[in-house]
Design a protein around this motif. Structure first.
Motif, PDB file in Angstrom:
ATOM      1  N   ASN A 259      -4.679  -0.758   0.222  1.00 49.73           N
ATOM      2  CA  ASN A 259      -5.389   0.359   0.030  1.00 49.73           C
ATOM      3  C   ASN A 259      -4.920   1.319   0.756  1.00 49.73           C
ATOM      4  OD1 ASN A 259      -5.284  -0.399  -2.721  1.00 49.73           O
ATOM      5  ND2 ASN A 259      -7.408  -1.812  -2.751  1.00 49.73           N
ATOM      6  N   ASN A 260      -4.463   1.501   1.637  1.00 52.56           N
ATOM      7  CA  ASN A 260      -4.871   1.739   3.146  1.00 52.56           C
ATOM      8  C   ASN A 260      -3.581   2.282   4.110  1.00 52.56           C
ATOM      9  OD1 ASN A 260      -6.560   4.381   5.036  1.00 52.56           O
ATOM     10  ND2 ASN A 260      -7.446   2.431   6.378  1.00 52.56           N
ATOM     11  N   THR A 261      -2.842   1.707   3.390  1.00 58.92           N
ATOM     12  CA  THR A 261      -1.128   2.096   3.957  1.00 58.92           C
ATOM     13  C   THR A 261      -0.287   3.101   3.271  1.00 58.92           C
ATOM     14  OG1 THR A 261      -1.363   0.102   4.914  1.00 58.92           O
ATOM     15  CG2 THR A 261       0.804   0.705   4.825  1.00 58.92           C
ATOM     16  N   TYR A 262       0.484   3.626   4.035  1.00 54.17           N
ATOM     17  CA  TYR A 262       0.605   4.552   3.327  1.00 54.17           C
ATOM     18  C   TYR A 262       2.599   4.501   3.782  1.00 54.17           C
ATOM     19  CZ  TYR A 262      -3.306   5.814   2.186  1.00 54.17           C
ATOM     20  OH  TYR A 262      -5.013   6.217   2.557  1.00 54.17           O
ATOM     21  N   VAL A 263       2.864   4.274   2.888  1.00 55.56           N
ATOM     22  CA  VAL A 263       5.510   3.931   2.522  1.00 55.56           C
ATOM     23  C   VAL A 263       5.617   5.123   2.399  1.00 55.56           C
ATOM     24  CG1 VAL A 263       7.292   2.677   3.597  1.00 55.56           C
ATOM     25  CG2 VAL A 263       3.786   1.787   3.794  1.00 55.56           C
ATOM     26  N   ASP A 264       6.671   6.062   2.541  1.00 53.09           N
ATOM     27  CA  ASP A 264       6.969   6.707   1.690  1.00 53.09           C
ATOM     28  C   ASP A 264       8.016   5.281   1.197  1.00 53.09           C
ATOM     29  OD1 ASP A 264       6.737   9.157   2.607  1.00 53.09           O
ATOM     30  OD2 ASP A 264       7.909   9.803   3.403  1.00 53.09           O
TER      31      ASP A 264
END
Length: 317
Positions: A259-264
């Motif tokens: 919920n707190n990790t962002y990967v294209d």
């Protein structure tokens, strides 16, 4: 597979986006929506890809370059009118025309492939991608007869109370047999609440002429969500990014807090790498195996080898 050509409708202005840029160039999962759609239909085996552009058409064409053919819809007079703009490019073409939208970036390659396969195996003149929507408000309803056959699609503004109570909706994605499609399109009128030429009217016309119309339901209604506002874009972003994280975890990457990790969607990560909270990985970033990334790391277009540990860092290119 028969010859299948993809037609991506991307001419709309997207008024609710409140943007000076064409809606389909806004990014979901780090990639413009029209690019997400283009990649999916190419991977599904389509032999040609044509994009119908309108508002901001020059920008969309510049972005696409040679990766797709384009045709211009000068006036936005409805989906039927948009498809008709591609007729000159497809004179004499036979096979299947897959019609989809540049603002539905969540449809997977697997769903496009299954839709095409369903169309070919059913021998139908047209096949509609549908979804069972918890709240169908705003979507065209798929109306079936007592045998389960598709008889028509009714738009929200034109439906009766009984029709609008149906929760199976039209995803705005179809397979049509060519060249039958063009004959039908020339007979579509704009006698409706919007004064537009609806592609959906062809369904009723095909049924009336005795031809078979089939339907294929998407595995999840999430796939068929369209993006017409910033709020809807944020919802699509969440779904797309969660898919990417699930794929990474299935491939052997540990993610401490999804919920707190962002990967294209364009990022590549090796197995046994660990992503800590606050990690943002963008663009063409490539990370090797056995790395520890984060907490609080943002990297854009960065290449990293194996067994590297970084935290509290920003790097690009």
């Amino acid at each position: 597979m028969k010859n299948t050509i993809a037609l991506i409708l991307a001419a709309g202005k997207g008024t609710r986006m409140k943007s000076k840029f064409p809606k389909v160039l806004h990014k979901v999962g780090g990639v413009p929506m029209v690019e997400q759609v283009l990649r999916a239909v190419k991977a599904a085996g389509t032999t040609r890809q044509i994009v119908v552009v309108g508002f901001g058409g020059e920008q969309v064409r510049d972005y696409l370059g040679e990766r797709a053919e384009t045709v211009v819809q000068q006036e936005q007079l409805g989906t039927g009118h948009a498809v008709l703009q591609a007729e000159p490019l497809l004179q004499g073409a036979s096979g299947t025309l897959l019609v989809t939208c540049g603002d539905t970036p969540l449809v997977t390659t697997e769903t496009f492939t299954a839709l095409i396969d369903c169309h070919e195996k059913s021998g139908a003149a047209a096949t509609v991608l549908t979804a069972h929507m918890p709240d169908p408000t705003g979507y065209g309803r798929v109306i079936r007869d007592d045998k389960g056959q598709v008889v028509k699609i009714v738009e929200q503004k034109d439906g009766t109370p009984e029709e609008l109570a149906v929760d199976e909706v039209n995803a705005g994605i179809y397979c049509f047999d060519m060249p039958l499609l063009w004959d039908m399109l020339h007979n579509v009128t704009n006698d409706n609440a919007q004064g537009e030429y609806y592609l959906t009217d062809i369904i009723g016309m095909l049924v009336s002429s005795g031809r078979v119309v089939s339907a294929f339901a998407a595995p999840s209604y999430d796939e068929t969500l369209g993006v017409n506002s910033r709020q809807q874009m944020a919802e699509a972003e969440q779904i797309m990014r969660r898919r990417k994280l699930d794929q990474l975890m299935a491939d052997g990457v540990s993610i401490i807090d999804p919920n707190n990790t962002y990967v294209d969607t364009t990022v590549t990560i090796g197995r046994d790498t660990v992503l800590y909270p606050g990690t943002i990985l963008e663009g063409q970033t490539v990370i090797g195996e056995d790395c520890h990334i984060g907490p609080y790391v943002r990297m854009t277009n960065v290449q990293m080898g194996d067994d590297d540990h970084v935290q509290f860092m920003y790097a690009h290119d």
